[in-house]
Design an enzyme around this catalytic site. Structure first.
Site, PDB file in Angstrom:
ATOM      1  N   CYS A 242     -51.620  63.628 -53.770  1.00  0.00           N
ATOM      2  CA  CYS A 242     -51.958  64.109 -54.399  1.00  0.00           C
ATOM      3  C   CYS A 242     -51.273  65.084 -55.646  1.00  0.00           C
ATOM      4  CB  CYS A 242     -53.314  64.654 -53.456  1.00  0.00           C
ATOM      5  SG  CYS A 242     -54.256  63.718 -53.212  1.00  0.00           S
ATOM      6  N   HIS A 321     -41.596  72.232 -51.130  1.00  0.00           N
ATOM      7  CA  HIS A 321     -41.122  71.108 -50.231  1.00  0.00           C
ATOM      8  C   HIS A 321     -40.919  71.795 -49.191  1.00  0.00           C
ATOM      9  CE1 HIS A 321     -41.063  67.641 -48.626  1.00  0.00           C
ATOM     10  NE2 HIS A 321     -41.024  66.464 -49.798  1.00  0.00           N
ATOM     11  N   HIS A 405     -56.816  78.798 -68.148  1.00  0.00           N
ATOM     12  CA  HIS A 405     -58.090  77.993 -66.917  1.00  0.00           C
ATOM     13  C   HIS A 405     -56.756  77.212 -66.255  1.00  0.00           C
ATOM     14  CE1 HIS A 405     -59.894  77.909 -71.143  1.00  0.00           C
ATOM     15  NE2 HIS A 405     -58.930  77.696 -71.600  1.00  0.00           N
ATOM     16  N   HIS A 409     -56.186  70.726 -57.795  1.00  0.00           N
ATOM     17  CA  HIS A 409     -56.652  70.141 -57.287  1.00  0.00           C
ATOM     18  C   HIS A 409     -57.817  69.849 -56.576  1.00  0.00           C
ATOM     19  CE1 HIS A 409     -56.168  65.958 -55.114  1.00  0.00           C
ATOM     20  NE2 HIS A 409     -56.003  67.075 -53.604  1.00  0.00           N
ATOM     21  N   HIS A 438     -67.436  67.258 -57.502  1.00  0.00           N
ATOM     22  CA  HIS A 438     -68.923  66.209 -57.591  1.00  0.00           C
ATOM     23  C   HIS A 438     -68.965  65.472 -58.027  1.00  0.00           C
ATOM     24  CE1 HIS A 438     -73.109  66.534 -58.411  1.00  0.00           C
ATOM     25  NE2 HIS A 438     -73.503  66.995 -57.848  1.00  0.00           N
ATOM     26  N   ASN A 442     -62.432  63.407 -54.928  1.00  0.00           N
ATOM     27  CA  ASN A 442     -61.605  63.312 -54.568  1.00  0.00           C
ATOM     28  C   ASN A 442     -60.153  62.194 -55.902  1.00  0.00           C
ATOM     29  OD1 ASN A 442     -58.551  63.547 -54.079  1.00  0.00           O
ATOM     30  ND2 ASN A 442     -58.484  64.377 -52.154  1.00  0.00           N
TER      31      ASN A 442
END
Length: 510
Positions: A242, A321, A405, A409, A438, A442
């Site tokens: 993702c 990573h 802002h 994710h 919502h 995802n």
């Protein structure tokens, strides 16, 4: 494809978080080497930081000179020709080195998020009815999925691909290609229409999709559809989870540093059709309940002329990573269960691993973005603890002073909850993430763009505002991108929130 790091060994999938599996308390542990890495990034721009005040002093001094001073300077230079030549050569050489080595600005001209047709929406009762009718799930698995849906933070208007609306489902290669084409081409058609950019002007193409990697590749499908030019630099990223959307942005940025006067398009998506799990292992059932159809297309430019119409400027990308650690490497793992059915397995250690990656990432990012006052407070408490073994908690900087802002994710409700708590954010700062989860579920690597679109649709993006996009992914990775608004940003035509933004925010009852 990574899922919600709130899962437990009992398969809660983010519904409950075991006390030992929450994000680690950042107040208790900060690794000095990551702070050093952040300051290393800062020092790479030291020449620029030194030249700015030097040039300011020279300009101020020059502005205070009168005609007599200028005449005297000219007479002095006439009798020091060698000095003038040497100084001029140094000035020209220094200016050339600076111009040639400084990174080119990367502008985000516009982006588009795909909104599937309404007939692909799936309500909770439809989801459960279809799961039951497939005959693949036992009663325990059905109850588990129902519990996740009810507490996941997803709404009743998310989308699943066409193939999953049939009974039984039809997860064929052809159906998967069709899903990919609808999402990618839908986002790109809207992007090209909004920017008036002809596809032949695109010099760099980066596509990321974690679990669906056909031959020819997804990037080749785009080249074929839009008849992109033969010398295009195209890349297809697979298996990166993702957070691959930020990785794709970073790759495009690096390519734009090398290739002058061109455009780059970044397409981020995930494919559900052939990656639905039809078994009864609970750690593999969670993605079925959370992942939904979505995708984004982003247009980047290194042309100075595009600054005037661009929405944002890319400021920083920081990538972390943790794949060298075996537990981190296997915490989100595609494999077959005991019955030979393929799915993505989520480890019970996922939340702790995600927290460690996040801590590393934000500790590296801090020196790049935080005000000097916050950095000094942080550094002072850290040195006090390391050198004098003082019993003081490390000072965790206030990232609200660095960003207006936040696009976290939308992997699941538990992730958003824990980041809100650990970074001491306000509900308004995580509103975009909660509402995107919502409304769209995802959507993997594209979720951070639905969140940015939400902020724009609410009219909150003002000139100079800074945006932090942060995402997690298998491997295990945590990546951040920082953008700065170049103007008061309004939503582009056919925004995914165009006809529903007035209904948000909604109260999420759990």
């Amino acid at each position: 494809m990574s899922s919600n790091p709130g899962t437990t060994s009992s398969g809660d999938g983010g519904v409950r978080i075991h006390p030992t599996r929450r994000l680690p308390d950042f107040l208790q542990s900060v690794n000095l080497k990551y702070v050093k890495l952040g300051y290393h990034y800062l020092m790479t721009h030291l020449l620029t930081l030194c030249l700015i005040p030097l040039m300011s002093v020279i300009i101020i001094q020059a502005s205070q000179m009168n005609p007599d001073d200028i005449h005297q300077l000219w007479l002095h230079l006439q009798y020091n020709l060698v000095s003038v030549i040497i100084c001029s050569a140094i000035l020209v050489f220094g200016s050339t080195v600076y111009i040639m080595t400084r990174p080119r600005s990367v502008y985000l001209v516009d982006y588009s998020c795909y909104r599937p047709p309404s007939h692909l929406q799936v309500k909770f009762h439809q989801f459960m009815e279809h799961s039951k009718l497939t005959g693949d799930f036992d009663e325990s698995s059905l109850g588990f999925q129902r519990k996740i849906l009810e507490r996941s933070g997803l709404g009743e208007e998310t989308y699943v691909p066409e193939a999953m609306h049939f009974i039984p489902p039809r997860p064929s290669m052809a159906a998967a290609r069709e899903e990919a084409e609808q999402v990618m081409f839908g986002a790109l058609d809207n992007l090209f229409a909004n920017t008036n950019i002809k596809p032949k002007y695109i010099g760099i193409l980066v596509v990321n999709c974690s679990l669906f990697n056909p031959t020819p590749s997804l990037s080749a499908m785009i080249v074929n559809k839009y008849k992109l030019r033969g010398n295009i630099r195209s890349f297809n990223l697979g298996g990166m989870g993702c957070s691959a959307g930020v990785i794709a942005i970073d790759l495009a940025k690096d390519m734009l540093q090398v290739h002058r006067n061109t455009y780059a398009v970044v397409v981020s998506t995930e494919n559900i059709t052939q990656n639905w799990y039809f078994g009864n292992k609970k750690s593999m059932l969670i993605p079925n309940c959370l992942f939904r159809v979505g995708g984004s297309a982003v247009l980047l430019s290194n042309k100075a002329s595009d600054r005037r119409r661009a929405k944002y400027k890319l400021v920083h990308v920081v990538r972390t990573h943790k794949g060298a650690d075996d537990k981190a490497f296997r915490c989100v793992y595609q494999e077959q269960d005991d019955a030979g059915k393929t799915g993505v397995s989520l480890s019970k250690d996922l939340m702790a691993i995600a927290g460690g990656a996040l801590k590393t990432n934000i500790t590296t990012l801090g020196p790049l973005v935080l005000p000097i006052s916050e950095q000094l407070l942080f550094f002072a408490t850290l040195v006090s603890k390391k050198l004098f073994n003082a019993k003081v908690k490390p000072y965790i900087p206030d990232f609200k002073l660095a960003f207006e802002h936040f696009c976290i994710h939308a992997g699941g409700r538990a992730v958003i909850d824990e980041l809100e708590k650990n970074l001491q954010l306000l509900p308004v700062h995580v509103e975009a993430s909660r509402m995107s989860l919502h409304r769209f579920g995802n959507t993997s690597s594209s979720s951070i763009w639905y969140e940015l679109a939400y902020t724009e649709a609410k009219g909150r993006m003002r000139k100079g505002n800074r945006v932090w996009q942060i995402a997690f992914g298998s491997g295990f990775k945590c990546n951040s991108a920082v953008w700065q608004a170049l103007r008061n940003v309004k939503p582009s035509p056919k925004s995914p929130w165009e006809d529903c933004i007035d209904r948000y925010p909604v109260e999420i009852v759990l």
